[in-house]
Design an enzyme around this catalytic site. Structure first.
Site, PDB file in Angstrom:
ATOM      1  N   GLY A 193      -3.991  46.298  16.023  1.00 11.04           N
ATOM      2  CA  GLY A 193      -2.956  45.292  15.830  1.00 11.04           C
ATOM      3  C   GLY A 193      -3.200  44.121  16.761  1.00 11.04           C
ATOM      4  O   GLY A 193      -3.791  44.287  17.834  1.00 11.04           O
TER       5      GLY A 193
ATOM      6  N   GLN B 115      -1.325  36.713  21.597  1.00 15.12           N
ATOM      7  CA  GLN B 115      -2.458  37.234  22.374  1.00 15.12           C
ATOM      8  C   GLN B 115      -3.687  36.339  22.310  1.00 15.12           C
ATOM      9  O   GLN B 115      -4.564  36.435  23.167  1.00 15.12           O
ATOM     10  CB  GLN B 115      -2.822  38.646  21.888  1.00 15.12           C
ATOM     11  CG  GLN B 115      -1.746  39.679  22.169  1.00 15.12           C
ATOM     12  CD  GLN B 115      -2.127  41.011  21.575  1.00 15.12           C
ATOM     13  OE1 GLN B 115      -1.874  41.272  20.404  1.00 15.12           O
ATOM     14  NE2 GLN B 115      -2.754  41.862  22.360  1.00 15.12           N
TER      15      GLN B 115
ATOM     16  N   CYS C 229      -3.213  48.308  24.706  1.00 11.06           N
ATOM     17  CA  CYS C 229      -3.027  46.919  24.278  1.00 11.06           C
ATOM     18  C   CYS C 229      -4.300  46.143  24.591  1.00 11.06           C
ATOM     19  O   CYS C 229      -4.873  46.285  25.676  1.00 11.06           O
ATOM     20  CB  CYS C 229      -1.845  46.321  25.034  1.00 11.06           C
ATOM     21  SG  CYS C 229      -1.534  44.598  24.624  1.00 11.06           S
ATOM     22  N   LEU C 230      -4.739  45.319  23.640  1.00  6.40           N
ATOM     23  CA  LEU C 230      -5.950  44.520  23.875  1.00  6.40           C
ATOM     24  C   LEU C 230      -5.745  43.538  25.014  1.00  6.40           C
ATOM     25  O   LEU C 230      -6.713  43.067  25.606  1.00  6.40           O
ATOM     26  CB  LEU C 230      -6.342  43.775  22.594  1.00  6.40           C
ATOM     27  CG  LEU C 230      -6.763  44.668  21.422  1.00  6.40           C
ATOM     28  CD1 LEU C 230      -7.040  43.836  20.182  1.00  6.40           C
ATOM     29  CD2 LEU C 230      -7.981  45.500  21.784  1.00  6.40           C
TER      30      LEU C 230
ATOM     31  N   HIS D  95       5.348  47.090  18.812  1.00  3.71           N
ATOM     32  CA  HIS D  95       4.511  46.607  19.911  1.00  3.71           C
ATOM     33  C   HIS D  95       4.118  45.138  19.673  1.00  3.71           C
ATOM     34  O   HIS D  95       4.203  44.307  20.584  1.00  3.71           O
ATOM     35  CB  HIS D  95       3.270  47.506  19.996  1.00  3.71           C
ATOM     36  CG  HIS D  95       2.252  47.104  21.007  1.00  3.71           C
ATOM     37  ND1 HIS D  95       1.918  47.906  22.085  1.00  3.71           N
ATOM     38  CD2 HIS D  95       1.467  45.996  21.117  1.00  3.71           C
ATOM     39  CE1 HIS D  95       0.989  47.287  22.802  1.00  3.71           C
ATOM     40  NE2 HIS D  95       0.686  46.138  22.230  1.00  3.71           N
ATOM     41  N   GLU D  96       3.719  44.830  18.424  1.00  2.69           N
ATOM     42  CA  GLU D  96       3.267  43.456  18.123  1.00  2.69           C
ATOM     43  C   GLU D  96       4.437  42.472  18.109  1.00  2.69           C
ATOM     44  O   GLU D  96       4.289  41.326  18.554  1.00  2.69           O
ATOM     45  CB  GLU D  96       2.508  43.416  16.794  1.00  2.69           C
ATOM     46  CG  GLU D  96       1.294  44.332  16.693  1.00  2.69           C
ATOM     47  CD  GLU D  96       0.297  44.158  17.816  1.00  2.69           C
ATOM     48  OE1 GLU D  96       0.245  43.081  18.433  1.00  2.69           O
ATOM     49  OE2 GLU D  96      -0.422  45.134  18.105  1.00  2.69           O
TER      50      GLU D  96
ATOM     51  N   HIS E 258       5.165  41.291  21.478  1.00  2.00           N
ATOM     52  CA  HIS E 258       4.269  40.207  21.917  1.00  2.00           C
ATOM     53  C   HIS E 258       4.832  38.839  21.540  1.00  2.00           C
ATOM     54  O   HIS E 258       4.777  37.901  22.334  1.00  2.00           O
ATOM     55  CB  HIS E 258       2.885  40.353  21.279  1.00  2.00           C
ATOM     56  CG  HIS E 258       1.956  41.282  21.996  1.00  2.00           C
ATOM     57  ND1 HIS E 258       1.602  41.113  23.317  1.00  2.00           N
ATOM     58  CD2 HIS E 258       1.288  42.386  21.572  1.00  2.00           C
ATOM     59  CE1 HIS E 258       0.764  42.080  23.676  1.00  2.00           C
ATOM     60  NE2 HIS E 258       0.557  42.865  22.642  1.00  2.00           N
TER      61      HIS E 258
HETATM   62 ZN   LIG Z   1      -0.593  44.543  22.625  1.00  2.00          ZN
END
Ligand SMILES: [Zn+2]
Length: 214
Positions: A90, A95, A136-137, A178-179, A182
């Site tokens: 995701g 991000q 998380c990236l 989660h997204e 962000h």
């Molecule tokens: Zn994330």
């Protein structure tokens, strides 16, 4: 050779670059055109830089997308490429330092289920909570348990600007929550204790300093 086969074999080699929508469109083209298109897309789709915690830009609250146009579709394509290359399941536009409400997700093993959520609105459908380990990236290398509602309804626009409504459970429910966090400037580390979050911050800052010094 049958042009369709050529197209298919190219698709296999370049599967990071195309979702099913692009593939279907490409099948109508001649093989020559398809090869040309492949090269054009390759140079036109750079992998985007992913911001990392504790970068303050990750705290920006994203604005709604005013119109789902070619610019947004290009962003979606670039985000998929970036997410698949990372690799991740995701990615929110926040991000990649674009502060508009766009999310891409694919939780399949073979990149076969790309999902796009533009201007998503979430509604928890249950009081039941589920604990799942998240990564998380933007917080690379750290995985911690987070508790969230296990079933949610999401209303959003797709990549063509068409509204849709979907109930998500399990991993997809975790991922969309989660997204969406962000897009609201929130990270999964915010659910952890101050002590744990500070420890992660210090470790990542050390890594970033080392990277900056070459
Ligand atoms: Zn994330």
């Amino acid at each position: 050779m049958n042009p369709f086969i050529i197209e298919a074999s190219i698709l296999v080699r370049d599967d990071m670059l195309f979702g099913p929508v692009d593939f279907l469109a490409a099948c109508h083209l001649s093989s020559t055109h398809w090869i040309y298109s492949t090269n054009a897309v390759k140079t036109a789709m750079p992998i985007l830089t992913i911001l990392e915690f504790p970068d303050t830009r990750l705290r920006t609250i994203a604005k709604p997308v005013a119109a789902v146009d070619e610019r947004i579709r290009q962003l979606v394509d670039d985000m998929f490429e970036t997410m698949y290359a990372a690799p991740g399941i995701g990615l929110a536009a926040t991000q990649v330092n674009v502060h508009e409400r766009v999310i891409v997700i694919d939780v399949s093993d073979d990149k076969s289920e790309p999902l796009v959520f533009i201007n998503p609105e979430l509604e928890p459908l249950t009081d039941e909570l589920e604990e799942m380990q998240e990564g998380c990236l933007s917080v690379p290398g750290f995985y911690e348990n987070v508790v969230r509602p296990e079933r949610v309804r999401v209303k959003a626009l797709d990549r063509n600007g068409e509204p849709f409504d979907r109930v998500l459970e399990g991993l997809l429910a975790v991922c969309i929550q989660h997204e969406c966090d962000h897009l609201n400037g929130k990270l999964f580390v915010d659910y952890l204790s101050n002590l744990k979050r500070d420890r992660i911050r210090k470790k990542l800052e050390k890594i970033h300093r080392a990277q900056a010094n070459g």
